[in-house]
Scaffold this motif. Structure first.
Motif, PDB file in Angstrom:
ATOM      1  N   ASP A  52     -32.434  57.036   6.997  1.00  0.00           N
ATOM      2  CA  ASP A  52     -33.046  58.285   7.454  1.00  0.00           C
ATOM      3  C   ASP A  52     -33.909  58.960   6.391  1.00  0.00           C
ATOM      4  OD1 ASP A  52     -31.796  57.994   9.945  1.00  0.00           O
ATOM      5  OD2 ASP A  52     -29.969  58.922   9.182  1.00  0.00           O
ATOM      6  N   LEU A  53     -34.040  58.321   5.244  1.00  0.00           N
ATOM      7  CA  LEU A  53     -34.857  58.871   4.167  1.00  0.00           C
ATOM      8  C   LEU A  53     -36.310  58.967   4.633  1.00  0.00           C
ATOM      9  CD1 LEU A  53     -34.309  59.529   1.088  1.00  0.00           C
ATOM     10  CD2 LEU A  53     -35.354  57.318   0.623  1.00  0.00           C
ATOM     11  N   ILE A  54     -36.943  60.087   4.355  1.00  0.00           N
ATOM     12  CA  ILE A  54     -38.348  60.242   4.721  1.00  0.00           C
ATOM     13  C   ILE A  54     -39.214  60.110   3.468  1.00  0.00           C
ATOM     14  CG2 ILE A  54     -37.837  61.619   6.769  1.00  0.00           C
ATOM     15  CD1 ILE A  54     -38.675  64.117   5.148  1.00  0.00           C
ATOM     16  N   LEU A  55     -40.488  59.918   3.677  1.00  0.00           N
ATOM     17  CA  LEU A  55     -41.424  59.661   2.581  1.00  0.00           C
ATOM     18  C   LEU A  55     -41.341  60.710   1.476  1.00  0.00           C
ATOM     19  CD1 LEU A  55     -43.739  58.091   1.284  1.00  0.00           C
ATOM     20  CD2 LEU A  55     -45.311  59.348   2.776  1.00  0.00           C
ATOM     21  N   SER A  56     -41.331  61.963   1.821  1.00  0.00           N
ATOM     22  CA  SER A  56     -41.310  63.014   0.788  1.00  0.00           C
ATOM     23  C   SER A  56     -40.033  62.935  -0.058  1.00  0.00           C
ATOM     24  CB  SER A  56     -41.450  64.400   1.414  1.00  0.00           C
ATOM     25  OG  SER A  56     -40.389  64.664   2.302  1.00  0.00           O
ATOM     26  N   GLN A  57     -38.921  62.555   0.553  1.00  0.00           N
ATOM     27  CA  GLN A  57     -37.674  62.409  -0.200  1.00  0.00           C
ATOM     28  C   GLN A  57     -37.755  61.228  -1.167  1.00  0.00           C
ATOM     29  OE1 GLN A  57     -35.273  62.171   3.379  1.00  0.00           O
ATOM     30  NE2 GLN A  57     -34.238  64.095   2.837  1.00  0.00           N
ATOM     31  N   MET A  58     -38.377  60.131  -0.719  1.00  0.00           N
ATOM     32  CA  MET A  58     -38.526  58.976  -1.607  1.00  0.00           C
ATOM     33  C   MET A  58     -39.456  59.331  -2.761  1.00  0.00           C
ATOM     34  SD  MET A  58     -37.696  55.968  -2.543  1.00  0.00           S
ATOM     35  CE  MET A  58     -36.976  55.035  -1.205  1.00  0.00           C
ATOM     36  N   ILE A  59     -40.517  60.052  -2.501  1.00  0.00           N
ATOM     37  CA  ILE A  59     -41.424  60.459  -3.574  1.00  0.00           C
ATOM     38  C   ILE A  59     -40.667  61.295  -4.599  1.00  0.00           C
ATOM     39  CG2 ILE A  59     -43.420  61.931  -4.116  1.00  0.00           C
ATOM     40  CD1 ILE A  59     -44.666  60.862  -1.459  1.00  0.00           C
ATOM     41  N   ASP A  60     -39.818  62.199  -4.154  1.00  0.00           N
ATOM     42  CA  ASP A  60     -39.004  63.004  -5.075  1.00  0.00           C
ATOM     43  C   ASP A  60     -38.066  62.127  -5.905  1.00  0.00           C
ATOM     44  OD1 ASP A  60     -40.209  65.323  -4.180  1.00  0.00           O
ATOM     45  OD2 ASP A  60     -38.545  65.884  -2.862  1.00  0.00           O
ATOM     46  N   LYS A  61     -37.395  61.174  -5.256  1.00  0.00           N
ATOM     47  CA  LYS A  61     -36.472  60.281  -5.970  1.00  0.00           C
ATOM     48  C   LYS A  61     -37.214  59.460  -7.022  1.00  0.00           C
ATOM     49  CE  LYS A  61     -33.174  58.022  -3.958  1.00  0.00           C
ATOM     50  NZ  LYS A  61     -32.238  57.291  -3.096  1.00  0.00           N
ATOM     51  N   VAL A  62     -38.341  58.887  -6.612  1.00  0.00           N
ATOM     52  CA  VAL A  62     -39.124  58.048  -7.525  1.00  0.00           C
ATOM     53  C   VAL A  62     -39.665  58.898  -8.677  1.00  0.00           C
ATOM     54  CG1 VAL A  62     -41.232  56.653  -7.724  1.00  0.00           C
ATOM     55  CG2 VAL A  62     -39.660  56.299  -5.804  1.00  0.00           C
ATOM     56  N   SER A  63     -40.102  60.111  -8.391  1.00  0.00           N
ATOM     57  CA  SER A  63     -40.610  61.003  -9.442  1.00  0.00           C
ATOM     58  C   SER A  63     -39.561  61.256 -10.512  1.00  0.00           C
ATOM     59  CB  SER A  63     -41.051  62.344  -8.843  1.00  0.00           C
ATOM     60  OG  SER A  63     -42.132  62.179  -7.986  1.00  0.00           O
ATOM     61  N   ARG A  64     -38.342  61.548 -10.076  1.00  0.00           N
ATOM     62  CA  ARG A  64     -37.261  61.802 -11.036  1.00  0.00           C
ATOM     63  C   ARG A  64     -36.968  60.565 -11.883  1.00  0.00           C
ATOM     64  NH1 ARG A  64     -35.307  64.432  -6.499  1.00  0.00           N
ATOM     65  NH2 ARG A  64     -33.802  62.765  -6.048  1.00  0.00           N
ATOM     66  N   MET A  65     -36.936  59.395 -11.243  1.00  0.00           N
ATOM     67  CA  MET A  65     -36.669  58.161 -11.986  1.00  0.00           C
ATOM     68  C   MET A  65     -37.784  57.853 -12.981  1.00  0.00           C
ATOM     69  SD  MET A  65     -34.866  55.530  -9.313  1.00  0.00           S
ATOM     70  CE  MET A  65     -35.902  55.836  -7.887  1.00  0.00           C
ATOM     71  N   LEU A  66     -39.028  58.004 -12.528  1.00  0.00           N
ATOM     72  CA  LEU A  66     -40.162  57.732 -13.418  1.00  0.00           C
ATOM     73  C   LEU A  66     -40.161  58.660 -14.625  1.00  0.00           C
ATOM     74  CD1 LEU A  66     -43.153  57.175 -10.960  1.00  0.00           C
ATOM     75  CD2 LEU A  66     -42.091  55.469 -12.449  1.00  0.00           C
ATOM     76  N   ALA A  67     -39.931  59.940 -14.394  1.00  0.00           N
ATOM     77  CA  ALA A  67     -39.932  60.908 -15.497  1.00  0.00           C
ATOM     78  C   ALA A  67     -38.892  60.517 -16.547  1.00  0.00           C
ATOM     79  CB  ALA A  67     -39.658  62.318 -14.970  1.00  0.00           C
ATOM     80  N   LYS A  68     -37.729  60.141 -16.087  1.00  0.00           N
ATOM     81  CA  LYS A  68     -36.652  59.778 -17.006  1.00  0.00           C
ATOM     82  C   LYS A  68     -36.937  58.448 -17.714  1.00  0.00           C
ATOM     83  CE  LYS A  68     -31.656  59.283 -17.196  1.00  0.00           C
ATOM     84  NZ  LYS A  68     -30.406  59.354 -16.447  1.00  0.00           N
ATOM     85  N   GLN A  69     -37.295  57.425 -16.953  1.00  0.00           N
ATOM     86  CA  GLN A  69     -37.489  56.090 -17.518  1.00  0.00           C
ATOM     87  C   GLN A  69     -38.730  55.982 -18.390  1.00  0.00           C
ATOM     88  OE1 GLN A  69     -37.397  53.532 -14.085  1.00  0.00           O
ATOM     89  NE2 GLN A  69     -35.164  53.523 -14.013  1.00  0.00           N
ATOM     90  N   MET A  70     -39.786  56.712 -18.031  1.00  0.00           N
ATOM     91  CA  MET A  70     -41.034  56.616 -18.781  1.00  0.00           C
ATOM     92  C   MET A  70     -41.199  57.748 -19.793  1.00  0.00           C
ATOM     93  SD  MET A  70     -43.550  55.430 -15.688  1.00  0.00           S
ATOM     94  CE  MET A  70     -44.979  55.188 -16.731  1.00  0.00           C
ATOM     95  N   ASN A  71     -40.225  58.674 -19.792  1.00  0.00           N
ATOM     96  CA  ASN A  71     -40.273  59.818 -20.698  1.00  0.00           C
ATOM     97  C   ASN A  71     -41.594  60.584 -20.548  1.00  0.00           C
ATOM     98  OD1 ASN A  71     -39.130  61.554 -22.569  1.00  0.00           O
ATOM     99  ND2 ASN A  71     -40.056  60.479 -24.291  1.00  0.00           N
ATOM    100  N   ILE A  72     -41.895  60.909 -19.281  1.00  0.00           N
ATOM    101  CA  ILE A  72     -43.099  61.680 -18.976  1.00  0.00           C
ATOM    102  C   ILE A  72     -42.684  62.942 -18.213  1.00  0.00           C
ATOM    103  CG2 ILE A  72     -44.645  59.681 -18.951  1.00  0.00           C
ATOM    104  CD1 ILE A  72     -44.441  59.629 -15.901  1.00  0.00           C
ATOM    105  N   SER A  73     -43.620  63.865 -18.070  1.00  0.00           N
ATOM    106  CA  SER A  73     -43.301  65.117 -17.381  1.00  0.00           C
ATOM    107  C   SER A  73     -43.053  64.858 -15.897  1.00  0.00           C
ATOM    108  CB  SER A  73     -44.453  66.113 -17.539  1.00  0.00           C
ATOM    109  OG  SER A  73     -45.560  65.713 -16.754  1.00  0.00           O
ATOM    110  N   GLU A  74     -42.307  65.767 -15.272  1.00  0.00           N
ATOM    111  CA  GLU A  74     -42.059  65.679 -13.828  1.00  0.00           C
ATOM    112  C   GLU A  74     -43.379  65.726 -13.053  1.00  0.00           C
ATOM    113  OE1 GLU A  74     -39.148  65.978 -11.641  1.00  0.00           O
ATOM    114  OE2 GLU A  74     -37.710  65.627 -13.251  1.00  0.00           O
ATOM    115  N   ASP A  75     -44.318  66.543 -13.514  1.00  0.00           N
ATOM    116  CA  ASP A  75     -45.611  66.647 -12.826  1.00  0.00           C
ATOM    117  C   ASP A  75     -46.376  65.333 -12.873  1.00  0.00           C
ATOM    118  OD1 ASP A  75     -45.208  69.272 -12.090  1.00  0.00           O
ATOM    119  OD2 ASP A  75     -46.364  70.111 -13.757  1.00  0.00           O
TER     120      ASP A  75
END
Length: 95
Positions: A52-75
């Motif tokens: 039931d995950l929708i696109l905007s929720q996946m974008i949020d999840k991926v954003s959080r993972m990318l910020a942490k793994q790549m050590n970049i800002s949330e924006d």
């Protein structure tokens, strides 16, 4: 009977965009074989783990993972996710 694994090279999960580099990165189909399109975190036994995950929720999840793994800002991470995730197969059509 030998179980076949996808050739591991430059696969990217077609749900979350995670690079799938090792056999353990790949999700599984209903018959237990490795999925050629989706990662272990998104897909198991032939179904999405969060159907039931929708696109905007996946974008949020991926954003959080990318910020942490790549050590970049949330924006910055959010900008990358907003560009990449909508183009993935899961979000192009109903599977």
């Amino acid at each position: 009977m030998r179980e076949t694994q996808p050739q591991v090279s430059s696969f990217v999960c077609q749900s979350c965009s995670m690079p799938m580099e090792k056999p353990t990165d790949f999700g599984t189909e209903a018959d237990g074989s490795a999925s050629k399109e989706f990662c272990v975190f998104c897909y198991s036994n032939g179904s999405f783990i969060e159907p039931d995950l929708i696109l905007s929720q996946m974008i949020d999840k991926v954003s959080r993972m990318l910020a942490k793994q790549m050590n970049i800002s949330e924006d910055e991470a959010s900008s990358i996710a907003r560009t990449s995730v909508p183009s993935l197969k899961r979000w192009q059509k109903k599977i």
